[in-house]
Design an enzyme around this catalytic site. Structure first.
Site, PDB file in Angstrom:
ATOM      1  N   HIS A  72       0.839  -1.200   0.000  1.00 49.47           N
ATOM      2  CA  HIS A  72       0.000   0.000   0.000  1.00 49.47           C
ATOM      3  C   HIS A  72       0.874   1.251   0.000  1.00 49.47           C
ATOM      4  O   HIS A  72       1.642   1.471   0.933  1.00 49.47           O
ATOM      5  CB  HIS A  72      -0.913   0.020   1.225  1.00 49.47           C
ATOM      6  N   TYR A 201      -9.586   5.216   7.319  1.00 54.11           N
ATOM      7  CA  TYR A 201      -9.751   5.577   8.732  1.00 54.11           C
ATOM      8  C   TYR A 201     -10.794   6.690   8.780  1.00 54.11           C
ATOM      9  O   TYR A 201     -10.548   7.775   8.250  1.00 54.11           O
ATOM     10  CB  TYR A 201      -8.436   6.096   9.311  1.00 54.11           C
ATOM     11  N   PRO A 293      -4.598   0.299  18.709  1.00 57.61           N
ATOM     12  CA  PRO A 293      -4.335  -0.269  17.377  1.00 57.61           C
ATOM     13  C   PRO A 293      -4.386   0.735  16.225  1.00 57.61           C
ATOM     14  O   PRO A 293      -3.979   0.393  15.104  1.00 57.61           O
ATOM     15  CB  PRO A 293      -5.447  -1.318  17.209  1.00 57.61           C
ATOM     16  N   LYS A 297       0.744  -0.194  15.051  1.00 60.13           N
ATOM     17  CA  LYS A 297       2.168  -0.174  15.405  1.00 60.13           C
ATOM     18  C   LYS A 297       2.611  -1.341  16.292  1.00 60.13           C
ATOM     19  O   LYS A 297       3.808  -1.565  16.471  1.00 60.13           O
ATOM     20  CB  LYS A 297       2.502   1.138  16.147  1.00 60.13           C
ATOM     21  N   TYR A 385       3.332   6.843   9.761  1.00 61.82           N
ATOM     22  CA  TYR A 385       2.537   5.673   9.385  1.00 61.82           C
ATOM     23  C   TYR A 385       3.411   4.583   8.770  1.00 61.82           C
ATOM     24  O   TYR A 385       3.271   3.409   9.093  1.00 61.82           O
ATOM     25  CB  TYR A 385       1.426   6.089   8.407  1.00 61.82           C
TER      26      TYR A 385
END
Ligand code: APR
Ligand code: PHB
Length: 391
Positions: A72, A201, A293, A297, A385
């Site tokens: 991704h 998200y 979560p 990580k 990220y």
């Protein structure tokens, strides 16, 4: 029995460490309380940072991940259903993440363990640590009803948040920092195609939602829920309806519904204990720190811990230098705290806090709008990220 390193726990931290030490020619024995099927069966997150992908490759475990994992280069955020994409690869000079479930990672780690001669004791009961503040620590445990003793140079506590290792450190030595969030995540797995080729998200007035996946035919979805929510009250239909509301019309129009085959509620917590060493005991992974979560990580932090630890132990045995092991806790915690900050921030940005008011929600929506319009803000999100470098 004698070994150089006793590893408690065969989760990601323990198994990655066992492979790293084997590759360095250091003897280790892993003691795991449960059986392989249990450890492998636990459904956890599935987003691997570059350091984790690189480690799989370096250990010669990356073949299936390269075939089946999904690379991704971006991720999507949403405020009240308005989607925008953060192009992580472009913003970070080419970094990406790999979507490959922790269950798959564990399968690869276990499958390779036997051919490589790794020593793992499953169903090890009553594991107890002894003499960790001397130069000759040991671990006792019960295997098939027989009491056994493992003498070693060092004990590594990779036994998660509820393990025995952290508890073996005398009172007063550790300082702990904690934040418990007033909500949980209700998650499902279903064999339906994901609603997007990347993750979403979503911050919605009704609460957070996350669209994730395990493969092009398997979806993983989460919605924020109250901590006292009962799983029996969530039929699949109710879950899909709520998820679609929170993702917004655009993403919802692409959601394929189907029966879930896994449904569970997990609490959210930030937790760090310092230092990550006492005498001859070192802590790694969830034994020392927990992240909520959001941002996935958890496993990646366990990986960075054990990379640092294996470097320190290699230095100890190869050069008879204690510099690496003496510096481990500070070095690991520096990265841990940055990931804690990011996971806390990303949680704070995207969830509905029942004890907060309309002003806080306006701040979230404004921050999401700012991120949408600001390259600088997107770079900050993207570099965290995909994972900060190991220093
Ligand atoms: N004796 C032996 N083994 C134990 C004991 C004990 N007393 N207590 C716990 N264990 C084992 C557990 O059964 C589990 O297999 O230690 C292992 C710990 O694994 P995780 O909880 O997965 O912790 P860690 O390896 O640090 O994983 C870090 O992966 O699973 C995720 O949520 C986790 O994201 C986090 C990351
Ligand atoms: C998951 O796929 O389970 C997942 C993905 C991203 C997260 C958390 C969990 O931030």
């Amino acid at each position: 029995m004698r070994t150089q390193i006793a590893i408690i726990g065969a989760g990601p931290a323990g198994m990655f460490l066992a492979h790293l030490l084997a590759a360095a020619g250091i003897d280790a024995v892993v003691l795991e309380r449960r059986d392989r099927a249990y450890v492998e069966g636990r459904v956890r997150a599935g987003v691997l940072e570059q350091i984790t992908v690189d480690l799989m490759d370096r250990l010669g475990l990356g073949q299936r991940m390269r075939r089946e994992g999904l690379v991704h280069g971006g991720t999507n955020l949403a405020a009240d259903g308005e989607l925008f994409r953060v192009d992580m690869a472009e913003l970070t000079g080419g970094s990406t993440v790999m979507v490959y479930g922790q269950q798959e990672v564990m399968k690869d780690l276990f499958d390779a363990a036997q051919p490589r001669g790794l020593s793992i004791v499953f169903d090890a009961d009553e594991v107890a640590l002894h003499d960790i503040d001397t130069d000759s620590p040991s671990v006792t445990f019960r295997q098939d009803g027989v009491e056994r003793r493992l003498d070693c140079d060092f004990v590594i506590g990779c036994d998660g948040y509820h393990g025995v290792s952290r508890a073996a450190i005398p009172e007063g030595v550790l300082k702990t920092f904690e934040r418990v969030y007033p909500f949980g995540w209700l998650g499902i797995l279903a064999d339906v195609p994901p609603c997007d080729h990347e993750l979403i998200y979503s911050n919605h007035e009704r609460g957070f939602a996350l669209a994730s996946m395990r493969s092009p035919t398997r979806s993983r979805y989460y919605i924020q829920c109250a901590l006292d929510e009962r799983i029996e009250d969530w039929s699949d239909d109710r879950f899909w309806d709520e998820l679609c509301l929170r993702l917004g019309d655009e993403a919802a129009s692409r959601v394929t519904r189907g029966p879930s085959f896994e449904k569970s509620i997990a609490p959210l917590r930030s937790f760090v204990t310092e230092p990550m060493r006492h005498g001859r005991l070192f802590l790694a992974g969830d034994a020392a720190h927990i992240v909520p979560p959001t941002g996935a990580k958890g496993m990646n932090l366990a990986v960075s811990d054990v990379i640092m630890l294996s470097e320190a132990l290699t230095e100890y045995y190869g050069e008879r230098s204690s510099a690496g092991i003496d510096g481990y806790s500070a070095r690991a915690l520096a990265r841990v705290w940055k990931a804690e900050r990011f996971s806390w921030w990303f949680t704070s940005l995207t969830h509905r806090f029942p004890d907060r008011d309309g002003f806080d929600r306006k701040m979230q929506v404004a921050e999401l709008a700012y991120i949408r319009g600001s390259r600088a803000a997107q770079v900050t999100l993207a570099e965290n990220y995909v994972g900060l470098p190991l220093v």
